[in-house]
Design an enzyme around this catalytic site. Structure first.
Site, PDB file in Angstrom:
ATOM      1  N   VAL A  31      -5.537   1.184   5.963  1.00  0.00           N
ATOM      2  CA  VAL A  31      -4.144   1.307   6.388  1.00  0.00           C
ATOM      3  C   VAL A  31      -3.585   2.597   5.797  1.00  0.00           C
ATOM      4  O   VAL A  31      -4.087   3.051   4.768  1.00  0.00           O
ATOM      5  CB  VAL A  31      -3.293   0.100   5.913  1.00  0.00           C
ATOM      6  N   GLU A  67      -4.911   7.645   8.631  1.00  0.00           N
ATOM      7  CA  GLU A  67      -4.735   8.634   7.556  1.00  0.00           C
ATOM      8  C   GLU A  67      -3.251   8.983   7.432  1.00  0.00           C
ATOM      9  O   GLU A  67      -2.677   9.652   8.302  1.00  0.00           O
ATOM     10  CB  GLU A  67      -5.560   9.916   7.800  1.00  0.00           C
ATOM     11  N   SER A  68      -2.644   8.637   6.307  1.00  0.00           N
ATOM     12  CA  SER A  68      -1.193   8.760   6.154  1.00  0.00           C
ATOM     13  C   SER A  68      -0.666  10.171   6.423  1.00  0.00           C
ATOM     14  O   SER A  68       0.372  10.331   7.070  1.00  0.00           O
ATOM     15  CB  SER A  68      -0.774   8.297   4.764  1.00  0.00           C
ATOM     16  N   CYS A  89       0.835  -1.215   0.000  1.00  0.00           N
ATOM     17  CA  CYS A  89       0.000   0.000   0.000  1.00  0.00           C
ATOM     18  C   CYS A  89       0.867   1.262   0.000  1.00  0.00           C
ATOM     19  O   CYS A  89       1.697   1.458   0.895  1.00  0.00           O
ATOM     20  CB  CYS A  89      -0.917   0.003   1.219  1.00  0.00           C
ATOM     21  N   LYS A 137      -9.854  -8.796   5.936  1.00  0.00           N
ATOM     22  CA  LYS A 137      -9.258  -8.024   7.028  1.00  0.00           C
ATOM     23  C   LYS A 137      -9.355  -8.750   8.365  1.00  0.00           C
ATOM     24  O   LYS A 137     -10.389  -9.348   8.665  1.00  0.00           O
ATOM     25  CB  LYS A 137      -9.963  -6.670   7.127  1.00  0.00           C
TER      26      LYS A 137
END
Lengths: 220, 220
Positions: free
Chosen positions: A44, A60-61, A4, A31
Site C-alpha cells: 500500500v 508507490e506513494s 501506514c 492480505k
C-alpha cells in the site's frame, strides 16, 4: 492500511487537492486476495482510477503523489521550477534516513534507541536548517507543498515517542525551533486534519505491533 | 564512477537530449574530499549545474533524469500523459527486483546463482510481456523513452553473465524474443553508443571487484 505512513502520503495529497476518493483499509498481514490485482507486490498505497480506461491502479506513494499533482494541477504542490522540484525530491529522499532510524525506535529494543535518536536528530537538523534558510512557515512557502506532505506522516508519528520511550522523547524546542513551529501549523492544516491521529493512538497501534499483534481495525 | 549503472542512467539522458556536459569519473572506494560538496551522501551520479545560480548539484539518478526531461523538453523522454508517465515509473521501480538479483550473480557465489537467475528471468518476463502488449520496438514507442534508458544499464551488464558463469548464461531467444530484439536495437542507439561497454569489459571490471580490487581506471 490505516496506520501506514506511505498510504498516509496518498491521503494527504488527495485531501490537499480536494479530490473525492473512497478509502478501503486492508489487513496487511492477511492480505485480501484481490490486492495483487491492484498492487502486484501487495503493497500500500494502491490507487485505482475508475475514470480511466480499464480502471488502472497506481502504486508507490511518491509516484501516486506526483501523478495526482500533474493530473490535478489546480492546487499545485510541487514547485513549478524543475530545479526547485528536483531539490525538494532530493530532500524527500534524504528523509528516508530519518524513517529508518524512527522505525528502529518504534519497533525496537531500548538498547538501540540512543543511537537511533541521535540519527533522527541529525536528520531533523537538515530540515531545520532548510526551513530556516527558506524563511517561510512551510517548506512549500506560505502553505504546505509536496515536501511538507511527503515528510509529515513521520513527524505525526514522532509524537508517539513520548509514549514509547521511558524518557518521554520530545523535539528539542531550541534545536528545532522552526520545525516545532512548522509542526504546530501542520497539525491545523485541513488536509492533515483529515487523516490525523494523535501520538497516543499511534503509540497504541505500535505497542501492539511490538507484540506481533497487528490491530488494523483499532479505530473501527 | 565509470562502471556505475546509476551514473550510466544520467549519461544516457544527457546523450539522448544532446546536452553538453563534462564527465568527471571518481574513485568510489577512496572518494575525493570534494564529493560531499555535491553529493551529501557521497553517491554517484551527482550533476552540477554551472548555469544555475550558486552552481547547485542534483543527486539520485531518477531525480536527475526527470529534472533533465523537464528542463530540456526538446527531446521528450517520459510520456506527456500523467497516467502513462506514472505507469512507466512503476515499471522502473519494479525493475529493482531484477537489479538485486543480477548483482547477486555478478558479485556472488555460484551456489546463489540458480535462484537469482530464476528471479532475473521472472523479472524479465514482466518486461517481455509489457513490450509485447505495447506492440512497439521500444518501450517509448518508435524510439527509446525514459523507461528504455532507465533499465538499459542492467541489460548492457547482463551480457557479462556469459563471462562470469560457467554455463555462459544468455537471454533465452524464445522466452524473451521481444526483449532480445529490443536489446539489439538499443545497442545501436546513439545515446547508448556514447557510453557503451561490451560484456567482456564489464565482466573484467566485475571479476576484479569480486577479488575486492576496484579497478576504476581500467579504461584509462
Amino acid at each position: 492500511m490505516r496506520f501506514c505512513p506511505y498510504a498516509h502520503r496518498a491521503h494527504l495529497v488527495l485531501n490537499a487537492k480536494n479530490i473525492p476518493y473512497h478509502a478501503i483499509f486492508i489487513n496487511l498481514t492477511e492480505k485480501p486476495e484481490w490486492l495483487t490485482e491492484f498492487s502486484p507486490l501487495g503493497k500500500v498505497p494502491a490507487l485505482q482510477l475508475p475514470k480511466e480506461e480499464g480502471n488502472p491502479a497506481l502504486i508507490e506513494s511518491l509516484i501516486v503523489a506526483e501523478y495526482l499533482d500533474e493530473k490535478y494541477p489546480d492546487v499545485p504542490l510541487f514547485p513549478k521550477d524543475p530545479l526547485k522540484k528536483a531539490q525538494d525530491k532530493i530532500l524527500i529522499e534524504r528523509f528516508s534516513s530519518v524513517v529508518g532510524a524512527l522505525y528502529k525506535v518504534f519497533l525496537g529494543s531500548t538498547e538501540a534507541a540512543p543511537d537511533a535518536l541521535t540519527e533522527i536528530s541529525k536528520g531533523f537538523d537538515i530540515f531545520e536548517k532548510e526551513l530556516s534558510s527558506r524563511g517561510t512557515p512551510y517548506f512549500g512557502g506560505d502553505k504546505p507543498g509536496m515536501l511538507d506532505y511527503m515528510i509529515w506522516p513521520w513527524f505525526e508519528r514522532t509524537e508517539m515517542l513520548k509514549y514509547l520511550l521511558p524518557e518521554k522523547f520530545e523535539l528539542d524546542k531550541e534545536r528545532f525551533s522552526k520545525l516545532v513551529a512548522w509542526r504546530d501549523l501542520m497539525i491545523n492544516d485541513q488536509a492533515v486534519k483529515g487523516h490525523y491521529l494523535n501520538g497516543e493512538t499511534h503509540a497504541k497501534f505500535m505497542k501492539a505491533r511490538r507484540d506481533n499483534v497487528h490491530d488494523y481495525d483499532m479505530l473501527v
